[in-house]
Design an enzyme around this catalytic site. Structure first.
Site, PDB file in Angstrom:
ATOM      1  N   TRP A 101       0.827  -1.212   0.000  1.00  0.00           N
ATOM      2  CA  TRP A 101       0.000   0.000   0.000  1.00  0.00           C
ATOM      3  C   TRP A 101       0.858   1.257   0.000  1.00  0.00           C
ATOM      4  O   TRP A 101       0.531   2.242  -0.659  1.00  0.00           O
ATOM      5  CB  TRP A 101      -1.005  -0.012   1.151  1.00  0.00           C
ATOM      6  CG  TRP A 101      -2.094  -1.020   0.942  1.00  0.00           C
ATOM      7  CD1 TRP A 101      -2.355  -2.105   1.718  1.00  0.00           C
ATOM      8  CD2 TRP A 101      -3.052  -1.068  -0.140  1.00  0.00           C
ATOM      9  NE1 TRP A 101      -3.416  -2.819   1.192  1.00  0.00           N
ATOM     10  CE2 TRP A 101      -3.851  -2.211   0.061  1.00  0.00           C
ATOM     11  CE3 TRP A 101      -3.299  -0.256  -1.260  1.00  0.00           C
ATOM     12  CZ2 TRP A 101      -4.901  -2.568  -0.812  1.00  0.00           C
ATOM     13  CZ3 TRP A 101      -4.328  -0.613  -2.131  1.00  0.00           C
ATOM     14  CH2 TRP A 101      -5.107  -1.738  -1.903  1.00  0.00           C
ATOM     15  N   ASP A 171      -1.702   6.662   6.519  1.00  0.00           N
ATOM     16  CA  ASP A 171      -2.726   5.754   6.007  1.00  0.00           C
ATOM     17  C   ASP A 171      -3.026   4.777   7.140  1.00  0.00           C
ATOM     18  O   ASP A 171      -2.216   3.913   7.459  1.00  0.00           O
ATOM     19  CB  ASP A 171      -2.186   5.021   4.769  1.00  0.00           C
ATOM     20  CG  ASP A 171      -3.201   4.032   4.191  1.00  0.00           C
ATOM     21  OD1 ASP A 171      -4.260   3.831   4.820  1.00  0.00           O
ATOM     22  OD2 ASP A 171      -2.912   3.468   3.116  1.00  0.00           O
ATOM     23  N   LYS A 195     -12.559  -1.741   6.498  1.00  0.00           N
ATOM     24  CA  LYS A 195     -11.803  -2.681   7.330  1.00  0.00           C
ATOM     25  C   LYS A 195     -12.244  -2.641   8.781  1.00  0.00           C
ATOM     26  O   LYS A 195     -12.473  -3.658   9.376  1.00  0.00           O
ATOM     27  CB  LYS A 195     -10.318  -2.401   7.197  1.00  0.00           C
ATOM     28  CG  LYS A 195      -9.811  -2.983   5.888  1.00  0.00           C
ATOM     29  CD  LYS A 195      -8.731  -2.262   5.208  1.00  0.00           C
ATOM     30  CE  LYS A 195      -8.576  -2.816   3.811  1.00  0.00           C
ATOM     31  NZ  LYS A 195      -7.756  -1.981   2.960  1.00  0.00           N
TER      32      LYS A 195
END
Ligand SMILES: *Cc1c(COP(=O)(O)O)cnc(C)c1O
Length: 361
Positions: A101, A171, A195
Site C-alpha cells: 500500500w 494511512d 476494514k
C-alpha cells in the site's frame, strides 16, 4: 442462519449487534417511514446521522478542535492522489515504504507533475517483514507519509515518528480505531471504512485545518479538502448508508469502553495467535516480533501445497477468507475490532488439529 468466522482483510466482519440494528431499522428509519437509503442527504434525519458520526469519532479518537473530519468517497486509494494534490507546496515530499500500500501511495504521488517524491526509509530489502526506523525529516519536505498498519505484510507502527519537522500523514486504513494514536501527532489521517469502520464506499479523512486553509489553484472540486470541509462533506451526495453504519459502529465502540478498551481486546486476540505461531512446529509468523500488527496476522507452513490444503480445510470448517494476499502467499488472519476472541480460540484449536494430522510432534 449460521455465521462463519470471517477473517477477510476487507470488506470485513461487522459487529452482529450493528447488523441487527440495521436490519431492524431498514424499512423505516426512526419513524420516518423511509429506509436510511431513501432519505435525502439534506434531510434533518440524515444531518443528525452525519453530525453524530462526526462527534462520536471525535470523542473516540480524541480529535482536537483544530482538525476537520471529512466523510469522502473514492477509498483510501483516492487519498494517494488527493494528499499530494492538496498538500504539496514546495514540490518535495517524503514517503516511508513499508509494503504494497505504501508503494501504491508512492506511485500515485509520482504521477503529480513536477513533484519530487523521496523514499526516506524502506523495509523492502527484508521483504517488508518489519517496519524501518524513520530518520529525522527536515523541513525541505511538505510532509512525511507513513502507513501505520501494513494490511498485506502484517506489520505496524504503533505511534507517529517524533523526529519529523513536517506534518506526518498516515494511512490508517487497517488499524484506525484498533489501537490508540495521538491525533495531534499527525497532520492528516485517512482510512477506507471497509476494514474497521463500516461498509465500503466511505473514506474517513482527519486533517489539521491550517494544512487546508487555502484551496490549490485549479484543483477539481471533488478533490479539494477545503471545499469538502466547507460543505460539511456534502458538496455532492455523500455515501449516506455507509455513514449511517459507521455511526452505529462508533456507538458500538463507545459502549465497549472506547479505543483503549478495544485495543486491550485486540492485544489479547493477537497475543493468542502469535503465541501459538511461535510455539508451533508447523505454522510460523514471517514478521519480526516488534513490528507485528494486531489486526492483520500472516502465517505460513513453509510449504505452498500444505498452505493451500489448510485454507481449503479451514473453509470447510467455517473459517473463511484465510488465504494470504496473492502477493505474499500463505495465510492471513485479519482480526479487526468486530472479530470475536472465540473465533481466534477456535482457529487455534483447528490449527492444532491440522498440525497433528500432518504429523507435528
Ligand atoms: C485496503 C487498504 C487501502 C486501499 O483501500 P481502498 O479503500 O480500497 O482504496 C489502502 N491502504 C491500506 C493500508 C489498506 O489496508
Amino acid at each position: 442462519m449460521e455465521r462463519v468466522y470471517n477473517f477477510s482483510a476487507g470488506p470485513a466482519v461487522l459487529p452482529v449487534s450493528v447488523l441487527e440494528q440495521v436490519q431492524a431499522e431498514l424499512l423505516s428509519y426512526n419513524g420516518s417511514g423511509m429506509s436510511v437509503m431513501e432519505l435525502s442527504h439534506r434531510s434533518s434525519w440524515f444531518q443528525q446521522i452525519i453530525d453524530d458520526a462526526e462527534s462520536l469519532l471525535r470523542e473516540l479518537m480524541n480529535i482536537p478542535d483544530n482538525y476537520q473530519v471529512l466523510f469522502l468517497q473514492g477509498g483510501a486509494s483516492l487519498q494517494f492522489s488527493m494528499i499530494p494534490m492538496n498538500l504539496a507546496n514546495r514540490q518535495k515530499v517524503a514517503y516511508v515504504n513499508t509494503g504494497s500500500w505504501s508503494e501504491k501511495a508512492i506511485e500515485e504521488a509520482e504521477k503529480i507533475v513536477g513533484l519530487q517524491v523521496k523514499v526516506v526509509a524502506s523495509s523492502k530489502e527484508n521483504k517488508f517483514t518489519s517496519v524501518p526506523q524513520i530518520p529525522a525529516t527536515s523541513d525541505e519536505f511538505d510532509y512525511l507519509h507513513i502507513t501505520t498498519n501494513n494490511t498485506i505484510e502484517g506489520t505496524c507502527y504503533f505511534s507517529a515518528p517524533t523526529n519529523s519537522q513536517v506534518p506526518v500523514i498516515a494511512d490508517m486504513s487497517s488499524n484506525i480505531l484498533s489501537s490508540e494514536y495521538n491525533v495531534a501527532d499527525f497532520g492528516l489521517i485517512y482510512a477506507g471504512a471497509q476494514k474497521n469502520i463500516g461498509p465500503a464506499g466511505l473514506t474517513v479523512v482527519i486533517v489539521r485545518e491550517d494544512l487546508i486553509a487555502e484551496s490549490k489553484e485549479n484543483l477539481p472540486s471533488m478533490l479539494d479538502y477545503q471545499l469538502q470541509a466547507k460543505n460539511g462533506s456534502m458538496y455532492n451526495t455523500p455515501p449516506t448508508f455507509a455513514i449511517y453504519v459507521a455511526k452505529l459502529v462508533f456507538e458500538w465502540i463507545k459502549e465497549l469502553g472506547g479505543v483503549a478498551a478495544i485495543e486491550k481486546l485486540n492485544r489479547q486476540k493477537a497475543e493468542l495467535l502469535y503465541t501459538y505461531l511461535d510455539k508451533s512446529t508447523l505454522f510460523s509468523s514471517p514478521v519480526e516480533p516488534n513490528s507485528r500488527s494486531l489486526t492483520n496476522i500472516p502465517f505460513v507452513t513453509g510449504n505452498e501445497a500444505l498452505d493451500k490444503k489448510f485454507v481449503q480445510e479451514a473453509e470447510k470448517a467455517n473459517f473463511v477468507n484465510l488465504k494470504g494476499h496473492r502477493s505474499v502467499g500463505g495465510m492471513r488472519a485479519s482480526l479487526y475490532n468486530a472479530f470475536p476472541i472465540e473465533g481466534v480460540q477456535a482457529l487455534i484449536e483447528f490449527m492444532q488439529k491440522f498440525a497433528e494430522n500432518e504429523g507435528e510432534i
